[in-house]
Each structure stands twice: as structure tokens, then as C-alpha cells.
Design an enzyme around this catalytic site. Structure first.
Site, PDB file in Angstrom:
ATOM      1  N   ASN A   1      -7.377  -2.670  14.082  1.00 14.90           N
ATOM      2  CA  ASN A   1      -8.770  -3.013  13.766  1.00 14.90           C
ATOM      3  C   ASN A   1      -8.848  -4.226  12.827  1.00 14.90           C
ATOM      4  OD1 ASN A   1      -7.934  -1.978  11.341  1.00 14.90           O
ATOM      5  ND2 ASN A   1      -9.337  -0.233  11.302  1.00 14.90           N
TER       6      ASN A   1
ATOM      7  N   GLU B   1      -9.664  -1.865   5.125  1.00 14.76           N
ATOM      8  CA  GLU B   1     -10.303  -1.521   6.387  1.00 14.76           C
ATOM      9  C   GLU B   1     -11.539  -2.395   6.623  1.00 14.76           C
ATOM     10  OE1 GLU B   1      -8.726   0.244   8.350  1.00 14.76           O
ATOM     11  OE2 GLU B   1      -8.438   2.328   7.771  1.00 14.76           O
TER      12      GLU B   1
ATOM     13  N   HIS C   1      -7.073  -4.580  10.012  1.00 17.05           N
ATOM     14  CA  HIS C   1      -6.819  -4.320   8.595  1.00 17.05           C
ATOM     15  C   HIS C   1      -5.519  -4.968   8.134  1.00 17.05           C
ATOM     16  CE1 HIS C   1      -4.814  -0.184   9.541  1.00 17.05           C
ATOM     17  NE2 HIS C   1      -3.859  -0.979   9.111  1.00 17.05           N
TER      18      HIS C   1
ATOM     19  N   ASP D   1       0.815  -1.215   0.000  1.00 16.27           N
ATOM     20  CA  ASP D   1       0.000   0.000   0.000  1.00 16.27           C
ATOM     21  C   ASP D   1       0.850   1.267   0.000  1.00 16.27           C
ATOM     22  OD1 ASP D   1       0.964  -0.413   2.568  1.00 16.27           O
ATOM     23  OD2 ASP D   1      -0.985  -0.690   3.484  1.00 16.27           O
TER      24      ASP D   1
HETATM   25  C1  GLP Z   1      -0.343   0.422   8.456  1.00 19.83           C
HETATM   26  C2  GLP Z   1      -0.103  -0.422   7.208  1.00 19.83           C
HETATM   27  C3  GLP Z   1      -0.369  -1.889   7.445  1.00 19.83           C
HETATM   28  C4  GLP Z   1       0.283  -2.333   8.736  1.00 19.83           C
HETATM   29  C5  GLP Z   1      -0.305  -1.552   9.872  1.00 19.83           C
HETATM   30  C6  GLP Z   1       0.170  -2.004  11.231  1.00 19.83           C
HETATM   31  O1  GLP Z   1      -1.669   0.805   8.586  1.00 19.83           O
HETATM   32  N1  GLP Z   1      -0.901   0.013   6.113  1.00 19.83           N
HETATM   33  O2  GLP Z   1       0.108  -2.640   6.343  1.00 19.83           O
HETATM   34  O3  GLP Z   1       0.108  -3.696   8.937  1.00 19.83           O
HETATM   35  O4  GLP Z   1       0.060  -0.194   9.661  1.00 19.83           O
HETATM   36  O5  GLP Z   1       1.112  -1.137  11.773  1.00 19.83           O
HETATM   37  P1  GLP Z   1       2.078  -1.534  12.941  1.00 19.83           P
HETATM   38  O6  GLP Z   1       2.956  -2.617  12.422  1.00 19.83           O
HETATM   39  O7  GLP Z   1       2.836  -0.264  13.210  1.00 19.83           O
HETATM   40  O8  GLP Z   1       1.231  -1.965  14.076  1.00 19.83           O
END
Ligand code: GLP
Length: 241
Positions: free
Chosen positions: A136, A143, A138, A67
């Protein structure tokens, strides 16, 4: 689904890096799907170590990232392209022209999403997709929703994601409201999936995603329908399962 329980963040990162390293060693020309966020940083550091030790050669790889924020330029320190450059690509012998991240500056969402799907197809699909998981549930930026959106699309970020990700920005208003993300089918078509989770903040969503109903309201729950998924988590994140 196979679950690896590791002691802490460092052990999770080492285990995940070992699994990615195996994929690269078995097929040095493979296509890796990569992720951002704080979770995979340690994994990338371990991969860099293996490169420096002469164990891994990145020169034959193609990578596609999950992404990117819409509206952020590649040289914006908050963009996921910038993250990938600084956390991994600048430290290994990867061919940058074969590293792909959605183009956050392309204002034409349909064109960008189609272009990105085409890139993944041209690369022969994804051999191993690395995933983190949002609080959440995702994956990428898919989402919680009433349906799974199959292909790469432009998504309006939820307030919960904006809240979770604002720590990387100076102020909340700076967090982009839209992002491009691989869709659920794009991710599910990966031949192998590796999802990593750490910390007690993820414990409840890990339980919901992997032991609750399979529902687009918890996007990661769909992974249970994939034939080859490995979950690597630390004790805190797996404490409720
Ligand atoms: C972002 C990314 C996701 C990732 C998520 C979790 O939203 N788009 O791909 O998995 O963060 O973040 P973290 O690893 O900091 O908890």
C-alpha cells in the site's frame, strides 16, 4: 531520484548490497538505517558474503532499524529484532550494542518513541537508509493517512498490512495490531536513501509512488522530495514505469 533497473531479485540484491558496501567502505563508522521484510533478505545475504570475503568490516557501524511490532519480545521469531539478528547481525562482526531497533516491549509509546528519536540523534543522524515498500506504499510502518506523521510514533496497522504480513505468522490473529515506526521526517532526514522493490505485486504501487501525486495516501511518494534517493528494482516491479 536515480533508478536502477535490474533483471531479477538476485541482481537487485547485489546492486543494493554494492551501494551499501560503498557507504561502509567510504565511512566505516557510518550509521545505517535498516529495514525488514522479505525484500532486503537477499541484500543482507550479499553483505554477509562481502564480509566473509574480507571486503567489509562492520565493527565501526551503528545501525538503526525502521520499525518493530509493539508487544513482541526481541527473542520472538516474528520480531524485527529477531529478524535482524538472524538475517544479518549474527553473521558479521557488528557490535550488537550499537544496533538499535525500537523496543516492542515498552508499553509506554511516548517514552519509547522519544527514546528512539534520541538514539538516532545521538548517532549523528542516518547516513544511508535502506527501505522496502509495503503493497500500500508504506515505508517503515508509515501507513497511508491524511497527513505525514513526522517523528517516530506508534501506529495502528491497516488491514492491508496485516494481510500482507500474516504470511510470517501462524495465524492472522497473531499479527500484532500496533507497531513503532520511524516517522516520515525521521526517514527524510537520512542523508541518502536506498529503496528496493521486486516482484510484479509491487508494480502498481511503484508507479503510484514515483509517478503519481505526492500524498500521505501513498507514503513512499514523499521520497521524491528527498535530494538523494536511489530506487533499485527488478523488471517486474518496474514494469509499469
Ligand atoms: C513490513 C515492514 C516494511 C517493509 C514491508 C515490505 O511491513 N514494516 O518496512 O518494507 O514489510 O515487506 P516485503 O519486503 O516483504 O514486501
Amino acid at each position: 531520484m536515480r533508478i536502477f533497473l535490474t533483471k531479477n531479485y538476485d541482481e537487485m540484491s547485489k546492486r543494493a548490497a554494492d551501494l551499501i558496501a560503498s557507504a561502509i567502505l567510504l565511512n566505516p563508522n557510518c550509521t545505517l538505517g535498516l529495514a525488514t521484510g522479505s525484500t532486503p533478505i537477499g541484500t543482507y545475504q550479499e553483505l554477509i558474503k562481502k564480509y566473509r570475503q574480507g571486503i567489509l568490516d562492520f565493527s565501526g557501524l551503528t545501525t538503526v532499524n525502521l520499525d518493530e511490532y509493539k508487544g513482541l519480545a526481541p527473542d520472538n521469531p516474528q520480531s524485527y529484532r529477531f529478524f535482524m539478528q538472524s538475517q544479518l547481525f549474527n553473521h558479521v562482526n557488528i557490535d550488537i550494542s550499537r544496533t538499535f531497533v525500537p523496543d516492542g516491549l515498552n508499553e509506554d509509546s511516548n517514552a519509547e518513541c522519544e527514546r528512539y528519536e534520541q538514539i538516532i540523534k545521538s548517532a549523528g543522524g542516518i547516513d544511508l537508509q535502506l527501505l522496502g515498500m509495503g503493497p500500500n506504499g508504506h515505508i517503515g510502518f508509515n501507513e497511508p493517512d491524511v497527513e505525514f506523521i513526522p517523528e517516530t510514533h506508534c501506529v495502528k496497522l491497516t488491514q492491508s498490512t496485516i494481510d500482507a504480513n500474516k504470511r510470517f505468522f501462524e495465524k492472522e490473529e497473531d499479527v500484532p495490531r500496533f507497531a513503532y515506526t520511524m516517522g516520515i521526517r525521521t526517514i527524510m532526514l537520512a542523508r541518502k536513501i536506498l529503496i528496493i522493490v521486486n516482484g510484479e505485486k509491487k508494480a502498481q504501487i511503484v508507479k503510484d509512488a514515483f509517478f503519481g501525486p505526492i500524498t500521505p495516501k501513498v507514503p513512499a511518494s514523499v521520497l521524491r522530495l528527498h535530494p538523494d534517493v536511489i530506487l533499485v528494482g527488478d523488471e517486474a516491479a518496474l514494469s509499469l514505469i
